[in-house]
Motif scaffolding. Structure first.
Motif, short mmCIF file in Angstrom:
data_model
loop_
_atom_site.label_atom_id
_atom_site.label_comp_id
_atom_site.label_asym_id
_atom_site.label_seq_id
_atom_site.Cartn_x
_atom_site.Cartn_y
_atom_site.Cartn_z
N MET A 1 0.83 -1.20 0.00
CA MET A 1 0.00 0.00 0.00
C MET A 1 0.87 1.26 0.00
N ARG A 2 2.04 1.19 0.66
CA ARG A 2 2.93 2.37 0.65
C ARG A 2 3.33 2.71 -0.78
N SER A 3 3.65 1.69 -1.56
CA SER A 3 4.04 1.92 -2.97
C SER A 3 2.92 2.59 -3.74
N PHE A 4 1.73 2.04 -3.62
CA PHE A 4 0.60 2.60 -4.36
C PHE A 4 0.22 3.97 -3.84
N SER A 5 0.34 4.18 -2.54
CA SER A 5 -0.01 5.48 -1.99
C SER A 5 0.95 6.56 -2.48
N ALA A 6 2.21 6.22 -2.54
CA ALA A 6 3.22 7.19 -2.96
C ALA A 6 3.15 7.47 -4.46
N ASN A 7 2.88 6.43 -5.25
CA ASN A 7 2.98 6.54 -6.71
C ASN A 7 1.65 6.48 -7.44
N GLY A 8 0.58 6.11 -6.73
CA GLY A 8 -0.69 5.88 -7.38
C GLY A 8 -0.67 4.52 -8.06
N VAL A 9 -1.81 4.06 -8.46
CA VAL A 9 -1.92 2.76 -9.12
C VAL A 9 -1.45 2.89 -10.55
N LYS A 10 -1.88 3.96 -11.17
CA LYS A 10 -1.58 4.19 -12.58
C LYS A 10 -0.07 4.32 -12.81
N GLY A 11 0.62 4.93 -11.86
CA GLY A 11 2.03 5.23 -12.03
C GLY A 11 2.99 4.08 -11.77
N LEU A 12 2.49 2.92 -11.36
CA LEU A 12 3.37 1.79 -11.07
C LEU A 12 3.14 0.66 -12.08
N THR A 13 4.23 0.17 -12.62
CA THR A 13 4.15 -0.97 -13.52
C THR A 13 4.48 -2.24 -12.74
N GLU A 14 4.19 -3.39 -13.35
CA GLU A 14 4.56 -4.66 -12.72
C GLU A 14 6.07 -4.71 -12.50
N ARG A 15 6.82 -4.25 -13.48
CA ARG A 15 8.29 -4.26 -13.38
C ARG A 15 8.75 -3.44 -12.17
N GLN A 16 8.17 -2.27 -11.98
CA GLN A 16 8.54 -1.43 -10.82
C GLN A 16 8.18 -2.11 -9.51
N LEU A 17 7.02 -2.77 -9.47
CA LEU A 17 6.62 -3.49 -8.26
C LEU A 17 7.61 -4.62 -7.95
N VAL B 1 -8.71 7.85 10.82
CA VAL B 1 -8.36 9.10 10.15
C VAL B 1 -6.86 9.18 9.92
N GLU B 2 -6.07 8.86 10.94
CA GLU B 2 -4.61 8.91 10.80
C GLU B 2 -4.12 7.99 9.69
N GLN B 3 -4.68 6.79 9.61
CA GLN B 3 -4.28 5.85 8.57
C GLN B 3 -4.65 6.35 7.19
N LEU B 4 -5.86 6.85 7.04
CA LEU B 4 -6.30 7.33 5.74
C LEU B 4 -5.55 8.58 5.30
N GLN B 5 -5.09 9.39 6.25
CA GLN B 5 -4.32 10.58 5.89
C GLN B 5 -2.98 10.23 5.30
N GLN B 6 -2.49 9.04 5.57
CA GLN B 6 -1.20 8.61 5.02
C GLN B 6 -1.32 8.09 3.59
N ILE B 7 -2.55 7.93 3.12
CA ILE B 7 -2.78 7.43 1.77
C ILE B 7 -3.15 8.58 0.86
N ASN B 8 -2.48 8.66 -0.26
CA ASN B 8 -2.75 9.70 -1.24
C ASN B 8 -4.21 9.55 -1.71
N PRO B 9 -5.03 10.60 -1.58
CA PRO B 9 -6.44 10.50 -1.97
C PRO B 9 -6.63 10.12 -3.44
N ALA B 10 -5.66 10.45 -4.28
CA ALA B 10 -5.76 10.09 -5.70
C ALA B 10 -5.77 8.57 -5.86
N LEU B 11 -5.17 7.86 -4.92
CA LEU B 11 -5.15 6.40 -4.99
C LEU B 11 -6.57 5.85 -5.02
N PHE B 12 -7.44 6.37 -4.16
CA PHE B 12 -8.81 5.88 -4.10
C PHE B 12 -9.57 6.18 -5.39
#
Length: 192
Positions: free
Chosen positions: A1-17, A76-87
């Motif tokens: 989730m940290r990866s997706f939160s930082a980069n978004g889903v769209k911005g990560l490829t399988e290779r990067q993961l 709230v604290e947990q959700l604040q750590q996730i980039n809203p664009a991810l959702f």
């Protein structure tokens, strides 16, 4: 989730993961069908971890109003750590995973809040005339409002004050005198 939160889903490829998690292509495809499966498993693991943390918070707090406040604060604290664009990206790019997340919010969080409110009425922290179903839904929506950066941009608002403004005054309105004292105690020590 940290990866997706930082980069978004769209911005990560399988290779990067694979690179980020030190996996070969064979290891990745042995454990996951594709990036969507990786994301689904990450979301499922995140939700299970959150359930465990919530259960430990419930054991620590003395009574229902303290338990409710600890769970809301943690949520709230947990959700604040996730980039809203991810959702937003998950909602549009991976609707089945979004449904999984919503089902968790609608089932687990809803029933957790519902039970805490019901116990709070029994313990005389909340007013006995509450419509618990409506109040539960309002509390869940208040979390969404707090986290909506269009309404409360973090660069403009102190999030601890927004949290206080949203939850203290609403909960005071549905609480008994005994509950109001507990809320004042909680918010007097609350810092974000």
């Amino acid at each position: 989730m940290r990866s997706f939160s930082a980069n978004g889903v769209k911005g990560l490829t399988e290779r990067q993961l694979m690179q980020e998690h030190g996996l070969t292509a064979a290891e990745f495809h042995e454990a996951f069908k594709d990036k969507e499966d990786f994301l689904r498993q990450a979301v499922e693991l995140y939700l299970e971890e959150q359930k465990e943390v919530q259960l430990s918070l419930l054991k620590e707090a003395d009574h229902s109003i303290a338990k409710l406040m600890q769970v809301i604060k943690h949520h709230v604290e947990q959700l604040q750590q996730i980039n809203p664009a991810l959702f937003v990206q998950i909602q549009y790019l991976y609707p089945r995973i979004w449904s999984l997340y919503l089902r968790h919010a609608q089932m687990h969080s809803y029933y957790l809040f519902y039970d805490l409110l019901n116990k709070g009425i029994q313990q005389q922290f909340f007013r006995p005339d509450l419509n618990i179903e409506v109040v539960t839904k309002v509390l869940l929506e208040q979390i969404n409002i707090l986290l909506n950066h269009a309404i409360f941009p973090p660069h403009r608002y102190n999030m601890a004050e927004v949290f206080r403004g949203i939850f203290l005054y609403y909960l005071k309105g549905i609480s008994t005198e005994r509950g109001n004292k507990e809320l004042e105690n909680f918010f007097s020590t609350f810092t974000q």
